[in-house]
Design an enzyme around this catalytic site. Sequence first.
Site, PDB file in Angstrom:
ATOM      1  N   ALA A 249      24.653  42.779  41.247  1.00 36.57           N
ATOM      2  CA  ALA A 249      25.273  43.417  42.325  1.00 36.57           C
ATOM      3  C   ALA A 249      26.125  42.389  42.998  1.00 36.57           C
ATOM      4  O   ALA A 249      25.819  41.110  42.957  1.00 36.57           O
ATOM      5  CB  ALA A 249      24.067  43.787  43.295  1.00 36.57           C
TER       6      ALA A 249
ATOM      7  N   CYS B 202      42.163  43.357  35.662  1.00 36.64           N
ATOM      8  CA  CYS B 202      42.173  44.534  34.807  1.00 36.64           C
ATOM      9  C   CYS B 202      41.354  45.553  35.201  1.00 36.64           C
ATOM     10  O   CYS B 202      41.472  46.905  34.943  1.00 36.64           O
ATOM     11  CB  CYS B 202      41.534  43.984  33.436  1.00 36.64           C
ATOM     12  SG  CYS B 202      42.924  42.951  32.855  1.00 36.64           S
TER      13      CYS B 202
HETATM   14  P1  NAD Z   1      49.834  37.416  32.634  1.00 34.54           P
HETATM   15  O1  NAD Z   1      50.530  38.069  33.815  1.00 34.54           O
HETATM   16  O2  NAD Z   1      48.709  36.010  32.865  1.00 34.54           O
HETATM   17  O3  NAD Z   1      50.669  37.165  31.632  1.00 34.54           O
HETATM   18  C1  NAD Z   1      51.905  38.061  31.093  1.00 34.54           C
HETATM   19  C2  NAD Z   1      52.994  36.918  30.659  1.00 34.54           C
HETATM   20  O4  NAD Z   1      53.972  37.557  30.028  1.00 34.54           O
HETATM   21  C3  NAD Z   1      53.630  36.323  31.961  1.00 34.54           C
HETATM   22  O5  NAD Z   1      53.613  34.888  32.025  1.00 34.54           O
HETATM   23  C4  NAD Z   1      55.081  36.925  32.083  1.00 34.54           C
HETATM   24  O6  NAD Z   1      56.236  35.949  32.528  1.00 34.54           O
HETATM   25  C5  NAD Z   1      55.341  37.218  30.462  1.00 34.54           C
HETATM   26  N1  NAD Z   1      56.317  38.347  30.165  1.00 34.54           N
HETATM   27  C6  NAD Z   1      56.620  39.429  30.744  1.00 34.54           C
HETATM   28  N2  NAD Z   1      57.352  40.034  30.205  1.00 34.54           N
HETATM   29  C7  NAD Z   1      57.976  39.284  29.104  1.00 34.54           C
HETATM   30  C8  NAD Z   1      59.114  39.348  28.073  1.00 34.54           C
HETATM   31  N3  NAD Z   1      59.747  40.427  27.997  1.00 34.54           N
HETATM   32  N4  NAD Z   1      59.155  38.410  27.222  1.00 34.54           N
HETATM   33  C9  NAD Z   1      58.633  37.360  27.482  1.00 34.54           C
HETATM   34  N5  NAD Z   1      57.527  37.037  28.257  1.00 34.54           N
HETATM   35  C10 NAD Z   1      57.214  38.119  29.177  1.00 34.54           C
HETATM   36  O7  NAD Z   1      48.938  38.618  32.220  1.00 34.54           O
HETATM   37  P2  NAD Z   1      47.671  38.449  31.501  1.00 34.54           P
HETATM   38  O8  NAD Z   1      46.388  38.403  32.115  1.00 34.54           O
HETATM   39  O9  NAD Z   1      47.590  37.573  30.158  1.00 34.54           O
HETATM   40  O10 NAD Z   1      47.532  40.032  30.707  1.00 34.54           O
HETATM   41  C11 NAD Z   1      48.349  40.353  29.797  1.00 34.54           C
HETATM   42  C12 NAD Z   1      47.646  41.601  29.181  1.00 34.54           C
HETATM   43  O11 NAD Z   1      46.502  41.698  28.540  1.00 34.54           O
HETATM   44  C13 NAD Z   1      47.517  42.869  30.275  1.00 34.54           C
HETATM   45  O12 NAD Z   1      48.024  44.058  29.758  1.00 34.54           O
HETATM   46  C14 NAD Z   1      46.081  42.792  30.299  1.00 34.54           C
HETATM   47  O13 NAD Z   1      45.556  44.263  30.662  1.00 34.54           O
HETATM   48  C15 NAD Z   1      45.500  42.369  29.085  1.00 34.54           C
HETATM   49  N6  NAD Z   1      44.241  41.531  29.113  1.00 34.54           N
HETATM   50  C16 NAD Z   1      43.887  40.785  30.050  1.00 34.54           C
HETATM   51  C17 NAD Z   1      42.869  40.154  30.150  1.00 34.54           C
HETATM   52  C18 NAD Z   1      42.364  38.856  31.221  1.00 34.54           C
HETATM   53  O14 NAD Z   1      41.227  38.510  31.073  1.00 34.54           O
HETATM   54  N7  NAD Z   1      43.451  38.477  32.007  1.00 34.54           N
HETATM   55  C19 NAD Z   1      41.709  40.487  29.023  1.00 34.54           C
HETATM   56  C20 NAD Z   1      42.272  41.225  28.330  1.00 34.54           C
HETATM   57  C21 NAD Z   1      43.257  41.915  28.362  1.00 34.54           C
HETATM   58  C1  UGA Z   2      36.969  41.689  32.178  1.00 33.05           C
HETATM   59  C2  UGA Z   2      35.975  42.166  30.788  1.00 33.05           C
HETATM   60  O1  UGA Z   2      34.507  41.648  31.016  1.00 33.05           O
HETATM   61  C3  UGA Z   2      36.796  41.716  29.610  1.00 33.05           C
HETATM   62  O2  UGA Z   2      35.920  42.099  28.411  1.00 33.05           O
HETATM   63  C4  UGA Z   2      38.077  42.429  29.496  1.00 33.05           C
HETATM   64  O3  UGA Z   2      38.607  41.790  28.297  1.00 33.05           O
HETATM   65  C5  UGA Z   2      38.805  41.839  30.491  1.00 33.05           C
HETATM   66  O4  UGA Z   2      38.061  42.414  31.843  1.00 33.05           O
HETATM   67  C6  UGA Z   2      40.255  42.452  30.679  1.00 33.05           C
HETATM   68  O5  UGA Z   2      40.460  43.601  30.072  1.00 33.05           O
HETATM   69  O6  UGA Z   2      41.036  42.022  31.732  1.00 33.05           O
HETATM   70  P1  UGA Z   2      37.323  39.588  33.655  1.00 33.05           P
HETATM   71  O7  UGA Z   2      37.811  40.576  34.463  1.00 33.05           O
HETATM   72  O8  UGA Z   2      37.974  38.285  33.183  1.00 33.05           O
HETATM   73  O9  UGA Z   2      36.967  40.409  32.141  1.00 33.05           O
HETATM   74  O10 UGA Z   2      35.697  39.107  34.133  1.00 33.05           O
HETATM   75  P2  UGA Z   2      34.375  39.979  34.218  1.00 33.05           P
HETATM   76  O11 UGA Z   2      33.292  38.954  33.824  1.00 33.05           O
HETATM   77  O12 UGA Z   2      34.244  41.032  33.591  1.00 33.05           O
HETATM   78  O13 UGA Z   2      34.252  40.094  35.757  1.00 33.05           O
HETATM   79  C7  UGA Z   2      34.927  40.956  36.288  1.00 33.05           C
HETATM   80  C8  UGA Z   2      34.479  41.277  37.774  1.00 33.05           C
HETATM   81  O14 UGA Z   2      33.323  41.799  37.951  1.00 33.05           O
HETATM   82  C9  UGA Z   2      34.212  39.932  38.579  1.00 33.05           C
HETATM   83  O15 UGA Z   2      34.867  39.955  39.747  1.00 33.05           O
HETATM   84  C10 UGA Z   2      32.674  39.744  38.508  1.00 33.05           C
HETATM   85  O16 UGA Z   2      32.298  38.881  39.587  1.00 33.05           O
HETATM   86  C11 UGA Z   2      32.213  41.130  38.597  1.00 33.05           C
HETATM   87  N1  UGA Z   2      31.034  41.191  38.179  1.00 33.05           N
HETATM   88  C12 UGA Z   2      30.696  40.997  36.613  1.00 33.05           C
HETATM   89  C13 UGA Z   2      30.016  41.732  38.796  1.00 33.05           C
HETATM   90  O17 UGA Z   2      29.945  41.923  40.329  1.00 33.05           O
HETATM   91  N2  UGA Z   2      28.562  41.914  38.321  1.00 33.05           N
HETATM   92  C14 UGA Z   2      28.404  41.707  37.163  1.00 33.05           C
HETATM   93  O18 UGA Z   2      27.300  41.940  36.852  1.00 33.05           O
HETATM   94  C15 UGA Z   2      29.626  41.413  36.385  1.00 33.05           C
END
Ligand code: NAD
Ligand code: UGA
Length: 466
Positions: A269, A277
């Site tokens: 919690a 995301c």
């Molecule tokens: P981010 O904003 O950190 O990075 C994206 C980058 O892409 C930016 O630096 C931006 O400048 C660049 N960009 C955008 N358009 C561009 C272009 N046309 N050419 C070159 N560069 C370009 O985003 P992120 O957190 O890395 O997430 C990226 C994707 O992955 C999202 O769809 C997100 O949902 C997914 N995802 C994120 C996480 C996470 O933990 N952050 C985990 C799993 C999936």
């Molecule tokens: C989450 C998923 O865990 C990844 O598998 C996925 O790839 C990613 O989103 C994505 O698509 O971006 P992330 O958001 O980086 O990863 O971190 P998490 O550990 O999932 O935590 C997300 C949020 O939930 C945080 O604010 C965390 O504090 C909260 N949380 C997590 C809780 O409040 N309780 C929990 O038991 C777990």
Amino acid sequence: ADMTLSRICCIGAGYVGGPTCTIIADKCPDVTVTVTDLSQDRINQWNSDNLPIYEPGLDEIVRRRRNKNLFFSTDVKKAVIEAELIFICVNTPTKNYGLGKGRAADLKYVEAAARMIAEVANQSKIVVEKSTVPVKAAESISNILKANQRLGVQYQVLSNPEFLAEGTAVNDLLNPDRVLIGGEQTKEGREAVESLCWIYSHWVPRENIITMNTWSSELSKLAANAFLAQRISSINAMSAICEMTGADVTEVAHAVGTDTRIGNKFLKASVGFGGSCFQKDVLNMVYLCECLNLPEVAAYWQQVININEYQKRRFANRIIESLFNTVTNKKLAVFGFSFKKDTGDTRESAAIYVCKYLTDEGANLRIYDPKVTDKKIFSELTNPLMCEDPERVKELVTTYPDPYEAANGTHALVICTEWDQFTTLDYSKIYQKMLKPAFIFDGRLILDHEALMKIGFQVVTIGKKL
Ligand code: NAD
Ligand code: UGA
């Protein structure tokens, strides 16, 4: 056919593109990996000692591979021309304009990347959608590529969603529960899938690489995030019942989680989930359901978001009520601003909302976070989408480089992020310098509440009546 690859590139050097390609470069020394971004700033940081993202263990691996087989560049076109396989890792934020505003994923960056590939490619390419996208996005990418393809150039589009979590990205990438690859069910499609499998099989056991059709793969990513977010909203909904009844949410989570069918992970919690995301992807699915004329399914998932908003609001309200129904002009120290520990990322952090609700009431906030910069804190709190009066926020909020200083002379401490260092602070020392009665609001259930009460604190936490 030869499934091996010698050059790959990535479009988007963010939280996903950077770490993912770093691990690929480390595990596949014979593959040249170029990570590109439009932002010169980001690329400069990747090429410096100060990486643009904080991720435990990443610096060392980047240093080991950089300029050997791992390159960071703003020359996106050159990298695309040279690569046999291209990862699209650009951001897909929630749309904040037009059709689907506030719910649909904004695919303009994905589409721009696809158009750019089609414009410059002079050989066949495998294009891998790693960004999280609505179902059927791969088909749109494929249509754009095919409508613009040059003579003799062929494209295969794969879905390869990323499951890493921030703060644990290195370990998640090195030891993934599974790697998911979706592709076309044709000979060419299967060959492309095999090439991407070849990359991952350098370190991921074959049985952990799951292949399926493209749409299943795209939907599975949204489904996984929706299930994870739903668990948190479920336990947070329980926490509200606990606070009213004398049940303890930690005990309930333990009891429920020992059922192996439910499992004990992700049942903590909290003040609410944040991150770039969960909310975005659940809303994306809600929107998809509405477009598919499935309003009941949309309403079901929308409730996961509603409970999360309720939880953030509820925590702020409890702070205000406990402080004798007014926080106006009171000094409150806020510990933690990132959305979870071990990251400097603040996107959708619950702390932003808690701080907003408190400043709306006129509270003076003294914010400390070990990894988030002042600049980021102020840019989040004065973001025009949620702040009407940025000047007032700047008057009410101060950031501190040290938790003891932040707490000095305050009425209350508010824990918003579960940073390990908050559990080992000297709370007797902090208590002495606070106004009395001194309050602690533990939004993460990380502190020893009995010990704090012995010191003299009034302790308020989530999911437990103290
Ligand atoms: P981010 O904003 O950190 O990075 C994206 C980058 O892409 C930016 O630096 C931006 O400048 C660049 N960009 C955008 N358009 C561009 C272009 N046309 N050419 C070159 N560069 C370009 O985003 P992120 O957190 O890395 O997430 C990226 C994707 O992955 C999202 O769809 C997100 O949902 C997914 N995802 C994120 C996480 C996470 O933990 N952050 C985990 C799993 C999936
Ligand atoms: C989450 C998923 O865990 C990844 O598998 C996925 O790839 C990613 O989103 C994505 O698509 O971006 P992330 O958001 O980086 O990863 O971190 P998490 O550990 O999932 O935590 C997300 C949020 O939930 C945080 O604010 C965390 O504090 C909260 N949380 C997590 C809780 O409040 N309780 C929990 O038991 C777990």
